[in-house]
Enzyme design. Structure first.
Site, mmCIF file in Angstrom:
data_model
loop_
_atom_site.group_PDB
_atom_site.id
_atom_site.type_symbol
_atom_site.label_atom_id
_atom_site.label_comp_id
_atom_site.label_asym_id
_atom_site.label_seq_id
_atom_site.Cartn_x
_atom_site.Cartn_y
_atom_site.Cartn_z
ATOM 1 N N THR A 35 -7.000 4.330 -11.209
ATOM 2 C CA THR A 35 -6.815 5.010 -9.927
ATOM 3 C C THR A 35 -6.331 6.409 -10.232
ATOM 4 O OG1 THR A 35 -4.505 4.338 -9.785
ATOM 5 C CG2 THR A 35 -6.101 2.893 -8.780
ATOM 6 N N GLU A 45 -7.229 -1.116 -6.593
ATOM 7 C CA GLU A 45 -6.495 -2.335 -6.937
ATOM 8 C C GLU A 45 -7.020 -3.557 -6.191
ATOM 9 O OE1 GLU A 45 -5.277 0.555 -6.125
ATOM 10 O OE2 GLU A 45 -3.499 1.103 -7.271
ATOM 11 N N LYS A 102 8.577 13.964 8.106
ATOM 12 C CA LYS A 102 9.832 13.533 8.712
ATOM 13 C C LYS A 102 10.471 14.723 9.414
ATOM 14 C CE LYS A 102 13.527 10.356 8.132
ATOM 15 N NZ LYS A 102 14.277 9.451 7.277
ATOM 16 N N TRP A 111 9.272 10.332 12.623
ATOM 17 C CA TRP A 111 8.078 10.493 11.807
ATOM 18 C C TRP A 111 6.923 11.082 12.598
ATOM 19 C CZ3 TRP A 111 8.881 9.862 6.828
ATOM 20 C CH2 TRP A 111 9.910 9.004 6.396
#
Lengths: 541, 541
Positions: A185, A330, A440, A445
């Protein structure tokens, strides 16, 4: 008491054997560097894999050794997808877009014994070659059979080796848990991490990809995976398509909109797969050239979030259904695909497109949960966001030779995706953001992905990426990098903010100063927005 | 080197868990004996399976013990399909149509510890009960919660036990190779033989059944498996439908055409599965009542060869596509399904129907070969017939506690089907006949199945079965038993022979004396033509 069923190993061999027996005459079409087309059948593929297996075993690699590829999408790459694992080796697909230092790390970390390189990519890898200590042999794949001038050594030409090889079928025995493939990855931090697939996980991923509600692919389809074979197994297509008998079309190295349109129409492609960038480019091309895509009816788009506006445009203007896919290297890589459920069939189109703009529902064979920072499972209520964990027979349990990244795997058998997400009551996954891409602000958020999607729906906008900038008062504030149509002077920053108003809370809105127009958005090696680069630009500005 | 993927066991538990999480609100509809409908969701199913698991473990059965069912298709039967294997037991579905002595053999051979019986079937099994030495407990499934008068002992009522059971989830750990299910094949000779499925084989069969080109089923379908749950796992539907989130509709014990039509229309069934007899009856009903089947678009028909005329009639008169399925209890059971391939899409309809009348192409996960009497593999050339051998991860490697039938499994891992077949270059399987159903005449073979199909396409014929009669000159000759429409006097024997002329070689044609009209064709316990009975009739005549 055990069942009395056959102890039949789940192997890649079984897939190719099926293609040979059941679909011998179905075709694999590859566009070569010159633009010429190569065409052969799955029966031919099988015969070539028999030969290639002999070639591989004569190169001095030992069972379990890594055989690497550095190549575009074409039939020889496909031959390696089978011959390496069927001969007891591990196919390691190198990402041709990696930075040199990453590539060096990856080859040395994997200890690749042999590397197969496209002639057109020889120059790209030559400067690194002397640093790649484990590589015993280079094989160049050429269009004309002529080995180019190269400093790679020892080096051979693919077809020359194939000609000398035996055509007698003689694969060694492989077990279902044997390693079969290796992908790294391209992490945005740290060194790339390797995922070591087994025959079993690959076979099972092929079965899950073949479900009606996952990709819905059939023998009746002509499929063009534009997703590269050097990235996440080309989303499993090199194994799925021969298994179900679909015709395969490889675009090779030329993936410009013009070349893709031509290929789609001439090969009567019905189904294509790739990242949003590719299709966004195609969309602009189709509009400008007032053309269409022939028999193409479905596109699977993934790798990064698919803008809602793109789904809507393809549906309304071209009658093409975009199925959004979400997954990870994955995960082999399929995790979710997005389709409408039965009860949504008579919803208004706009609401249907809202649904299709989500990441989709978990594929068969993929378990999901979202947890809070203490690891407590959160409800699928459409709002409780937390880290997404996944589990299944085609999901990694560890990284290859990597002790440091162990914390990404929980003790009770889950993989931590690093994505912040929530699941809604209909089981659709909403990726709020990568943990590191959340903004943030004032203790709350802001989702960069949501804001990007909203900006991309603004008339005149081609693409947009949102990152954070440090702010003394609010901690972080969103900055939007926006690409307008070439030469256009609108939308203005004020237009963009106006467009976002009402869609976001007031405190979430970027200021006009934080809307910045650029020529194009930087990309990672796999075509995703490279927010790392944008953050650096932002800090430097 | 092993891969580094999760060691995720392939279990039935994973299927039900998926249904609970991803499709909690999809429904299971069951018609009760009174005709009333019961309806609940997969979430409810899960909660009930949790309770039932506690019930099962309190009945004194040990891990691996067989839990038998003697029941129609309904939600409680479905609960047992999950609760038994998920609790470490083996679900043994008894065929309610077996002759008493076969039933006695099967229960004693399997050593069933507990039997769950429908209230409506209590009287059928009572006379045998004292001969079934291993059964420790009888559980009756009733509509009204009232235990009927019965000599079965000890006996309990299902809902009474469920009420007392804990609702705390507490399944024991199961491994993928643990035994999960047991079905006996109702052989036409000798005692029934048991097939012991594992969790793994069941899970893999569920994945193969879910492929687009196998059944093509989706969450968007409403599925009615008319194939009984006491026969070959209802072709895998009880596991497939919750896994993909399709709504399940169980017809219960009333499978008359009238009841089925009503149910199909009211529940908006889109997809149904069953043996040809059921659909043939339905076809006559639809024509007589000038009605249709609402949203039904696909029917999978298998268990015995599907008459071409039936495929044509459903397609032309009702727009319903019949997908022919071929399989065996030993194969979990799916082996082939018949769909058109891409290159056949623009063929004339008649030629397409010819293709659909074959047994189909091998399912993903099923390997096939046809061998001559010496075991040599024959080409897929559309004519080389021999015995069909199969291999795959959901195929039996032995019969349960049966040493005599070992010769049905080859030493190199294939199962001998006992069918005479050939494969054509498009990979369609043509079942010529069961070995024992071929008619040997003058040293040559006549296929009884082909002749039946041809006769059933003759106007005025409802059904036909062909068997052999001994003949002093030719060794064997074909005899056709033909069912005409009620009260009809045509076709005459001469009409039938005339209809066959040109379709068969002259020497293969039956004489007019060998065309015999009967009221109905005798059936085996699973609804196939019972040729054993016809042969006996023929010899007695």
């Amino acid at each position: 008491m055990d069942g009395l069923m056959m102890d039949y190993p789940l192997t890649i061999n079984a897939i190719l054997n099926r293609a040979r027996q059941v679909f011998p005459d179905k075709e694999v079409v590859s566009v070569l560097p010159s633009g010429a087309k190569h065409c052969y059948t799955y029966k031919d593929l099988y015969a070539r894999v028999v030969r290639l297996s002999h070639v591989l075993r004569k190169l001095g690699a030992k069972p379990g050794d890594r055989i690497a590829t550095f190549a575009w999408n074409h039939y020889r790459h496909l031959e390696l997808y089978y011959a390496a694992p069927m001969s007891g080796f591990v196919l390691h697909t190198l990402n041709i877009r990696l930075f040199p230092e990453q590539l060096e790390f990856v080859v040395n970390h994997a200890e690749d014994a042999v590397v197969f390189v496209d002639a057109s990519l020889v120059k790209a890898i030559e400067p690194l070659a002397r640093k790649l200590k484990t590589v015993k042999h280079w094989i160049v794949m050429t269009e004309d059979g002529k080995l180019p001038e190269t400093t790679l050594a020892p080096v051979s030409e693919y077809e020359a080796l194939m000609k000398q090889a035996s055509d007698v079928e003689d694969f060694p025995a492989v077990g279902e848990n044997d390693a079969a493939g290796l992908c790294y990855t391209s992490g945005t931090t740290g060194n790339p991490k390797g995922v070591l697939y087994s025959h079993r996980s690959t076979y099972l991923h092929t079965l899950l990809a073949g479900q009606t509600d996952v990709l819905g692919l059939s023998e009746r389809d002509v499929v063009m995976p534009v997703v590269p074979m050097f990235h996440a197994n080309a989303w499993g297509q090199p194994y799925l398509l021969p298994n179900i008998g679909a015709k395969t079309v490889f675009a090779g190295s030329n993936v410009t909109p013009e070349a893709l349109v031509k290929l789609i129409v001439s090969e009567r492609v019905t189904y294509a797969l790739g990242v949003p960038t590719i299709w966004n480019g195609l969309l602009q091309y189709l509009r400008e050239h007032k053309t269409d895509l022939g028999e193409l009816k479905h596109m699977v788009v993934g790798g990064s979030a698919v803008p809602r506006a793109m789904i809507e445009a393809f549906k309304k203007e071209f009658g093409i259904l975009i199925i959004q896919g979400w997954g990870m290297t994955e995960m082999s890589p399929l995790g979710c695909t997005g389709r409408l459920m039965r009860r949504m069939e008579d919803w208004p189109e706009a609401r249907q497109i809202d649904v299709l703009a989500n990441a989709g529902i978990p594929c068969v064979g993929v378990e999901m949960k979202v947890v809070d920072p203490l690891g407590k499972e959160l409800p699928w209520d459409g709002k409780s966001a937390g880290e997404l964990l996944v589990r299944g027979p085609a999901i990694a349990s560890a990284y290859f030779r990597n002790e440091e990244a162990k914390e990404q795997f929980t003790r009770d058998g889950w993989f931590r995706t690093g994505d912040v997400a929530f699941l809604d009551p209909d089981a659709y996954l909403h990726i709020a953001d990568r943990t590191k891409d959340l903004i943030k602000s004032g203790g709350e958020w802001i989702s960069s992905v949501e804001m990007e999607n909203a900006i991309m729906a603004c008339p005149g906008v081609v693409e947009a990426a949102v990152v954070s900038r440090p702010d003394p008062k609010w901690d972080e504030r969103p900055v939007a990098y926006v690409v307008r149509k070439p030469g256009a002077a609108t939308p203005t920053p004020a237009d963009v903010v106006q467009h976002l108003t009402g869609k976001f809370a007031k405190w979430q809105l970027p200021t006009e100063e934080d809307i910045r127009f650029i020529e194009q958005i930087p990309r990672t090696s796999v075509g995703k927005f490279d927010k790392k680069v944008l953050r650096q630009q932002q800090r430097a500005s």
